[in-house]
Design an enzyme around this catalytic site. Structure first.
Site, PDB file in Angstrom:
ATOM      1  N   LYS A 174      34.471  29.235  38.090  1.00  0.00           N
ATOM      2  CA  LYS A 174      35.684  30.017  38.391  1.00  0.00           C
ATOM      3  C   LYS A 174      36.350  29.519  39.677  1.00  0.00           C
ATOM      4  O   LYS A 174      37.589  29.442  39.757  1.00  0.00           O
ATOM      5  CB  LYS A 174      35.337  31.506  38.526  1.00  0.00           C
ATOM      6  CG  LYS A 174      34.946  32.140  37.209  1.00  0.00           C
ATOM      7  CD  LYS A 174      36.159  32.269  36.309  1.00  0.00           C
ATOM      8  CE  LYS A 174      35.843  32.773  34.940  1.00  0.00           C
ATOM      9  NZ  LYS A 174      36.954  32.654  34.013  1.00  0.00           N
ATOM     10  N   SER A 194      37.204  36.063  38.730  1.00  0.00           N
ATOM     11  CA  SER A 194      36.338  37.237  38.796  1.00  0.00           C
ATOM     12  C   SER A 194      35.908  37.451  40.247  1.00  0.00           C
ATOM     13  O   SER A 194      35.893  36.514  41.038  1.00  0.00           O
ATOM     14  CB  SER A 194      35.138  36.956  37.903  1.00  0.00           C
ATOM     15  OG  SER A 194      34.018  37.629  38.370  1.00  0.00           O
ATOM     16  N   SER A 195      35.516  38.691  40.565  1.00  0.00           N
ATOM     17  CA  SER A 195      35.118  38.969  41.951  1.00  0.00           C
ATOM     18  C   SER A 195      33.808  38.269  42.323  1.00  0.00           C
ATOM     19  O   SER A 195      33.472  38.189  43.506  1.00  0.00           O
ATOM     20  CB  SER A 195      34.974  40.477  42.160  1.00  0.00           C
ATOM     21  OG  SER A 195      34.023  40.983  41.265  1.00  0.00           O
ATOM     22  N   CYS A 196      33.069  37.729  41.336  1.00  0.00           N
ATOM     23  CA  CYS A 196      31.803  37.063  41.683  1.00  0.00           C
ATOM     24  C   CYS A 196      32.023  35.694  42.327  1.00  0.00           C
ATOM     25  O   CYS A 196      31.070  35.035  42.704  1.00  0.00           O
ATOM     26  CB  CYS A 196      30.888  36.961  40.476  1.00  0.00           C
ATOM     27  SG  CYS A 196      31.489  35.811  39.283  1.00  0.00           S
ATOM     28  N   TYR A 203      28.481  30.357  36.864  1.00  0.00           N
ATOM     29  CA  TYR A 203      29.744  30.950  36.414  1.00  0.00           C
ATOM     30  C   TYR A 203      30.749  30.973  37.568  1.00  0.00           C
ATOM     31  O   TYR A 203      31.920  30.598  37.414  1.00  0.00           O
ATOM     32  CB  TYR A 203      29.424  32.367  35.934  1.00  0.00           C
ATOM     33  CG  TYR A 203      30.583  33.209  35.490  1.00  0.00           C
ATOM     34  CD1 TYR A 203      31.205  32.979  34.272  1.00  0.00           C
ATOM     35  CD2 TYR A 203      31.025  34.276  36.270  1.00  0.00           C
ATOM     36  CE1 TYR A 203      32.247  33.785  33.851  1.00  0.00           C
ATOM     37  CE2 TYR A 203      32.070  35.082  35.849  1.00  0.00           C
ATOM     38  CZ  TYR A 203      32.680  34.836  34.642  1.00  0.00           C
ATOM     39  OH  TYR A 203      33.712  35.628  34.223  1.00  0.00           O
ATOM     40  N   HIS A 229      28.006  44.658  30.391  1.00  0.00           N
ATOM     41  CA  HIS A 229      28.213  45.099  31.777  1.00  0.00           C
ATOM     42  C   HIS A 229      27.841  46.589  31.880  1.00  0.00           C
ATOM     43  O   HIS A 229      27.548  47.231  30.875  1.00  0.00           O
ATOM     44  CB  HIS A 229      29.676  44.877  32.187  1.00  0.00           C
ATOM     45  CG  HIS A 229      30.029  43.427  32.340  1.00  0.00           C
ATOM     46  ND1 HIS A 229      31.057  42.823  31.659  1.00  0.00           N
ATOM     47  CD2 HIS A 229      29.481  42.453  33.103  1.00  0.00           C
ATOM     48  CE1 HIS A 229      31.129  41.544  31.997  1.00  0.00           C
ATOM     49  NE2 HIS A 229      30.182  41.290  32.869  1.00  0.00           N
TER      50      HIS A 229
END
Ligand SMILES: NC(=O)c1ccc[n+]([C@@H]2O[C@H](COP(=O)([O-])OP(=O)(O)OC[C@H]3O[C@@H](n4cnc5c(N)ncnc54)[C@H](OP(=O)(O)O)[C@@H]3O)[C@@H](O)[C@H]2O)c1
Length: 322
Positions: A139, A106-108, A135, A182
């Site tokens: 990842k 994910s971009s986070c 999270y 979201h």
């Protein structure tokens, strides 16, 4: 030649079901298990599954996923479950002869103050956004698992474990929960409720100024299958040394006000939109640099309005069952 046996972990989720749609008409054998049949938190069961099923490729789209509220409320679940699921699947896949695996990140994973648009090289260049740090740490560990399994076993065992980092996704199968969702499914829910209850306005948190990028989930699924099937030489030609993850976004940004207006129009809500500027905005801008995947030959096809129309149709089907 025997068909490739492809396991989609998390095939009932938004991403997993889109990957399923992408693969279902191809000459492959798709293997799935729901959570009752195989709990991916159980190491022994995951090992037995891989031992018995003789899988060739894995799409790892099973994860504990949620918005800010869920990440804030269940941080222990987010770090424990994501680390455990991915460790179990990646290691058992390796032990049982899987040659190709695609890990969904994910971009986070990128730092809170990463340079924009965020290139793959921004990874580990700064501190993460605290709310979703548990999270994101899980990842990042998944990306590093794939990189280091390739590093140690790539040549000896012929494995290619890759990672894909999507921007914010939306589409059929999304989670429309009023608190845990979201931004796009959350706004679809609120505008639809406002329409059917004849409300005069919808109030949205923040100023409406932050800019965001969105990708329709079927475009992500197509990108995933595309990256999985790329030959090794082409794939690594666009990567920095040892680094193994690739961004995928639409490359199109818009602010939250423009997004809200698009959703309002699709839903045909006639009232007004208010912004509550006393509520937090989050990062001013979050845009992925998707140049690498673009140079590798993949471009998304579904524009935002078209995607929201398709998603709203899906919502109406789900809504009937509320
Ligand atoms: N949604 C986004 O905007 C977005 C953006 C970027 C990246 N991603 C990534 O894409 C991946 C999938 O996300 P998603 O949006 O598709 O999430 P999702 O809709 O919540 O799907 C996750 C799937 O994983 C399954 N799962 C979770 N824990 C499990 C367990 N212990 N055993 C077996 N199955 C389990 C869930 O099963 P149940 O149906 O039983 O719960 C569900 O089918 C994640 O890695 C996420 O980081 C998502």
């Amino acid at each position: 030649m025997a068909k490739q046996r492809i396991y989609i972990a998390g095939h009932k989720g938004m991403v997993g079901s889109a990957i399923f749609r992408q693969l279902k008409d191809q000459e492959v054998e798709i293997i799935t298990r729901n959570r009752t049949e195989l709990d991916l938190l159980n190491q022994q069961d995951v090992q037995n599954f891989f031992k018995n099923e003789k899988i060739d490729q894995v799409y790892l789209a099973a994860a504990k996923v949620g918005g800010i509220h869920a990440n804030n409320t269940y941080p222990a679940d987010f770090i424990y479950q994501n680390l455990t699921i991915q460790n179990n699947v990646i290691h058992s896949a390796f032990l049982n002869g899987v040659k190709k695996l695609l890990f969904l990140g994910s971009s986070c994973i990128y730092p809170k103050y990463a340079n924009q648009p965020m290139k793959e090289e921004e990874l580990l260049n700064g501190k993460l956004e605290p709310t979703n740090e548990p999270y994101a740490i899980a990842k990042i560990s998944g990306i590093k698992m794939c990189e280091n399994y390739n590093r140690q076993y790539g040549k000896s065992h012929g494995i290619e474990f890759r990672s894909i980092m999507p921007t914010n996704l939306y589409g059929p199968g999304d989670n429309y929960h009023p608190e845990n969702s979201h931004v796009i499914p959350g706004l679809i829910y609120r505008f639809h409720e406002a329409k059917i209850n004849n409300l005069e306005s919808v109030t949205i948190w923040g100023t409406g100024i932050p800019r965001r990028e969105f990708l329709y989930v079927d475009d992500l699924a197509e990108a995933s299958v595309y990256l999985m099937n790329l030959d090794k030489k082409t794939y690594v030609s666009k990567l920095s040394s040892l680094s193994n993850h690739i961004n995928v976004g639409s490359g199109k940004e818009l602010n939250i006000r423009e997004l809200a207006e698009t959703i309002k129009e699709v839903i045909n809500f006639k009232g007004t939109i208010n912004f509550d500027a006393s509520k937090p905005d989050g990062s001013p801008r979050k845009l992925l640099d998707s140049e690498k995947i673009s140079k590798l030959g993949f471009k998304p096809k579904i524009g935002l309005k078209e995607g929201i129309i398709k998603t709203y149709k899906d919502y109406l089907k789900v809504y009937k069952n509320f």
